[in-house]
Design a protein around this motif. Structure first.
Motif, mmCIF file in Angstrom:
data_model
loop_
_atom_site.group_PDB
_atom_site.id
_atom_site.type_symbol
_atom_site.label_atom_id
_atom_site.label_comp_id
_atom_site.label_asym_id
_atom_site.label_seq_id
_atom_site.Cartn_x
_atom_site.Cartn_y
_atom_site.Cartn_z
ATOM 1 N N ARG A 279 0.857 -1.181 0.000
ATOM 2 C CA ARG A 279 0.000 0.000 0.000
ATOM 3 C C ARG A 279 0.896 1.234 0.000
ATOM 4 O O ARG A 279 1.698 1.452 0.905
ATOM 5 N N ASP A 282 -3.230 6.146 1.023
ATOM 6 C CA ASP A 282 -4.634 5.819 1.269
ATOM 7 C C ASP A 282 -5.395 5.496 -0.005
ATOM 8 O O ASP A 282 -6.471 4.888 0.048
ATOM 9 N N LYS A 283 -4.871 5.920 -1.149
ATOM 10 C CA LYS A 283 -5.588 5.734 -2.417
ATOM 11 C C LYS A 283 -5.047 4.586 -3.270
ATOM 12 O O LYS A 283 -5.817 3.894 -3.945
ATOM 13 N N ASN A 319 -8.468 3.330 -4.583
ATOM 14 C CA ASN A 319 -9.620 3.469 -3.703
ATOM 15 C C ASN A 319 -10.344 4.765 -4.037
ATOM 16 O O ASN A 319 -9.885 5.856 -3.670
ATOM 17 N N THR A 321 -13.294 5.708 -2.935
ATOM 18 C CA THR A 321 -13.711 6.166 -1.611
ATOM 19 C C THR A 321 -13.231 5.134 -0.603
ATOM 20 O O THR A 321 -12.584 4.154 -0.967
ATOM 21 N N GLU A 322 -13.572 5.317 0.666
ATOM 22 C CA GLU A 322 -13.205 4.320 1.662
ATOM 23 C C GLU A 322 -13.910 2.994 1.417
ATOM 24 O O GLU A 322 -13.436 1.943 1.840
ATOM 25 N N GLN A 323 -15.051 3.025 0.709
ATOM 26 C CA GLN A 323 -15.832 1.806 0.482
ATOM 27 C C GLN A 323 -15.660 1.223 -0.922
ATOM 28 O O GLN A 323 -15.918 0.037 -1.141
ATOM 29 N N HIS A 361 -17.019 -3.034 -3.669
ATOM 30 C CA HIS A 361 -17.654 -2.061 -2.767
ATOM 31 C C HIS A 361 -17.983 -2.733 -1.457
ATOM 32 O O HIS A 361 -18.505 -3.859 -1.415
#
Length: 363
Positions: A279, A282-283, A319, A321-323, A361
């Protein structure tokens, strides 16, 4: 320092893996049930395309042409928790398949014009029950819809008449059972899954030159298999992954009533994959994996003239979004050389390229 605690990083690799790694027999999806380990309520859709380039030469002169058309794969899965201990998943995929077309062969090549296809779609339901924070068991059932057809030209060299066959669409079931062990704090998980064989009884329509059209039956067994999957965090935001799949292809025999065996396998197969996931922020996450299946030797049939493979797969996940995440990846496969049994053609230096996309998702 945080360690990744799930396998969504690998989505890009798995998206391509779902297109088929040119594994032994007719394996294409690997029958993965990894979705059952996702957190919360989760849904995914994936699409892949594989473009193999497989050709052979007879007596150093006549070429078979590229006998493997491009094919596509799709899959979908849904998972949710029923209680704190019990989860359920529904998986749709295309676990087995084959596409062969000798339409580009040189004039005079014995199999010129031959074609063969095998199509399957499976719907699998899986339940997972947590025995403790670390141990869990899972079990389920799979329904497989399958069909196939083949055309072979007359081959005077082996006194074979012109022949064609089509099968009925059949629906059959199998079961799976397994166990898993996890240490969430270090993203460690090991799972072992047994999938039973699928016994199919096809009705066939066969046509032979000089004989006519005949009705027959053809029993076929799709192999039992064992999947082992392992992952563990080895550093902050870095995951090590390993998988192995054994499939009992030696019990698969496609022999119609009124013709010689079309497909048989001398050996079972074991396919391996090892990879790293990382990773970046965050994206974005990335992964790279190396896969292999050793050559078995011997002489495969002209409808499956390959023997083992090596592959490299790279993937990237974004990502949104977070979901919600979008993943993509590409695989390059070096397909093992083979000399066919019926007509001794040498199939060498063949390759395949695959790409895949996945949308996931979490609710």
């Amino acid at each position: 320092m945080e360690i990744m605690k799930n396998t969504t990083l690998l989505a890009a690799t798995l998206a391509v893996g779902a297109t088929g790694a040119y594994a032994g027999g007719m394996d294409r999806s690997g029958q993965s049930i990894d979705v059952i380990f996702e957190e919360g309520t989760y849904v995914e859709l994936s699409f892949g395309s594989v473009n193999p380039d497989v050709s052979g030469v007879l007596s150093g002169a006549l070429s078979s042409g590229d006998i493997t058309p491009q094919y596509t794969q799709w899959a979908g899965a849904y998972k949710t928790d029923l209680t704190d201990k019990l989860s359920v998943a529904l998986i749709i995929d295309q676990p087995f398949g084959a596409d062969v077309d000798y339409g580009g062969a040189d004039a005079g090549y014995p199999f010129a014009g031959a074609t063969a296809t095998v199509d399957t779609t499976a719907v699998t339901g899986v339940l997972r029950y947590k025995l403790s924070d670390r141990f869990a068991v899972h079990a389920g059932a799979s329904v497989l819809k399958s069909s196939g057809e083949v055309y072979l030209p007359a081959i005077p060299l082996i006194s074979a008449p012109e022949y064609s066959m089509s099968t009925s669409d059949e629906t059959d079931w199998s079961y799976l059972v397994g166990i898993s062990y996890e240490i969430p704090d270090i993203a460690l998980r090991a799972s072992l899954t047994y999938h039973s064989e699928t016994d199919i009884s096809f009705k066939t329509t066969e046509t032979l030159t000089g004989v006519g059209t005949l009705s027959g039956t053809m029993p076929v067994t799709m192999p039992q298999s064992v999947n082992f999957d392992f992952q563990t965090g080895i550093a902050a935001d870095t995951l090590l992954m390993f998988s192995a799949r054994w499939a009992e292809w030696s019990k698969t025999d496609i022999t119609p009533d009124y013709y010689a065996p079309l497909v048989t396998y001398d050996d079972d197969t074991i396919s391996y994959s090892i990879g790293l996931g990382r990773r970046f922020n965050d994206k974005f996450s990335g992964s790279i994996a190396y896969g292999w299946e050793k050559s078995q030797g011997g002489n495969p049939g002209n409808l499956g003239p390959t023997d083992g493979y090596k592959s490299i797969t790279a993937g990237l996940q974004y990502n949104v979004t977070e979901q919600t995440a979008i993943s993509g990846g590409v695989s390059y496969v070096w397909i093992g050389d083979a000399t066919t049994s019926t007509i001794l053609s040498d199939f060498e230096d063949n390759t395949a390229v695959g790409f895949g996309l996945k949308l996931s998702h979490t609710f």
